[in-house]
Scaffold this motif. Structure first.
Motif, PDB file in Angstrom:
ATOM      1  N   UNK A  91     -34.696 -65.553  52.148  1.00  0.00           N
ATOM      2  CA  UNK A  91     -35.294 -66.817  52.554  1.00  0.00           C
ATOM      3  C   UNK A  91     -35.112 -67.789  51.410  1.00  0.00           C
ATOM      4  N   UNK A  92     -34.728 -69.006  51.721  1.00  0.00           N
ATOM      5  CA  UNK A  92     -34.519 -70.007  50.675  1.00  0.00           C
ATOM      6  C   UNK A  92     -35.032 -71.356  51.141  1.00  0.00           C
ATOM      7  N   UNK A  93     -35.451 -72.171  50.202  1.00  0.00           N
ATOM      8  CA  UNK A  93     -35.838 -73.545  50.523  1.00  0.00           C
ATOM      9  C   UNK A  93     -34.929 -74.538  49.818  1.00  0.00           C
ATOM     10  N   UNK A  94     -34.670 -74.304  48.545  1.00  0.00           N
ATOM     11  CA  UNK A  94     -33.869 -75.247  47.764  1.00  0.00           C
ATOM     12  C   UNK A  94     -32.427 -74.792  47.562  1.00  0.00           C
ATOM     13  N   UNK A  95     -32.137 -73.542  47.868  1.00  0.00           N
ATOM     14  CA  UNK A  95     -30.781 -73.034  47.695  1.00  0.00           C
ATOM     15  C   UNK A  95     -30.628 -72.057  46.546  1.00  0.00           C
ATOM     16  N   UNK A  96     -31.609 -71.964  45.648  1.00  0.00           N
ATOM     17  CA  UNK A  96     -31.500 -71.046  44.515  1.00  0.00           C
ATOM     18  C   UNK A  96     -31.365 -69.590  44.971  1.00  0.00           C
ATOM     19  N   UNK A  97     -32.198 -69.188  45.921  1.00  0.00           N
ATOM     20  CA  UNK A  97     -32.162 -67.802  46.386  1.00  0.00           C
ATOM     21  C   UNK A  97     -30.889 -67.539  47.174  1.00  0.00           C
TER      22      UNK A  97
END
Length: 199
Positions: A48-54
């Motif tokens: 799961x990602x929100x900003x793209x880091x994961x």
């Protein structure tokens, strides 16, 4: 022990431009797609990602291991506004709410190892991760967490994972400190206070 390193959001985004996109994976829909034609049929990378880091880490794991990549996406998207998202995440945590998912992993039984990635929200795993674990029986599977955070560590996220995947075999994972959005917003607000503009 989960290993820890530090990366800036700019570095993460720059590196992401160097990585080929995995077919069929987008922020708009969850899907399970092979990272390569000769992929390992026994390894799943769910994130799961929100900003793209994961996503950056998940894509690298999937490419290196030739594993299947699956993006965990809530049925109703979280707010784009950071503060609104934080408020919603806190409300979900307080209520023990597990938001519905857009999709589940097809043929989960075919995977022996599951890499599970997510950011830390409010010193814990996001509620959508609880949803994922509640809807996927990982009993007997090796479970490898990879986690991004804003500098405050992992909180109780590993305990949440263990509680919601009691039959899995967890092993040491990976964590990375990334830029903290709240600090960025504070700095921008402070800067704007010094900008003279005509209205």
């Amino acid at each position: 022990m989960i290993s820890t390193t530090t990366i800036s959001r700019r570095q993460a985004l720059q590196r992401s431009l160097l990585l080929p996109l995995v077919a069929g994976v987008s922020s708009a829909a969850a899907s399970a797609e092979p990272a390569a034609a000769g992929r390992s049929a026994t390894v799943l990378v769910a994130y799961f990602t929100r900003t793209g880091n994961t996503r950056l880490i998940a894509t690298q794991i999937a490419r290196t291991l030739e594993a299947t990549l699956f993006q965990i996406v809530p049925a109703a998207a979280y707010p784009e506004d950071y503060e609104a998202q934080v408020a919603q995440a806190e409300d979900e945590r307080q209520r023990g709410y597990e938001p519905p998912l857009q999709a589940t992993v097809p043929d989960l039984s075919s995977y022996e190892t599951v890499f599970l990635g997510f950011p830390i929200w409010g010193m814990t795993a996001p509620s959508v991760i609880r949803s994922f674990l509640s809807q996927h029986d990982l009993s007997g599977k090796t479970l490898v967490p990879f986690i991004t955070h804003g500098g405050y560590g992992l909180g109780n996220s590993l305990a949440v994972v263990a509680e919601h995947a009691p039959g899995a075999r967890p092993i040491d994972g990976f964590s990375k400190e990334c830029d903290q959005e709240r600090e960025t917003l504070r700095e921008v607000t402070q800067w704007l206070g010094s900008v003279e503009i005509r209205r």
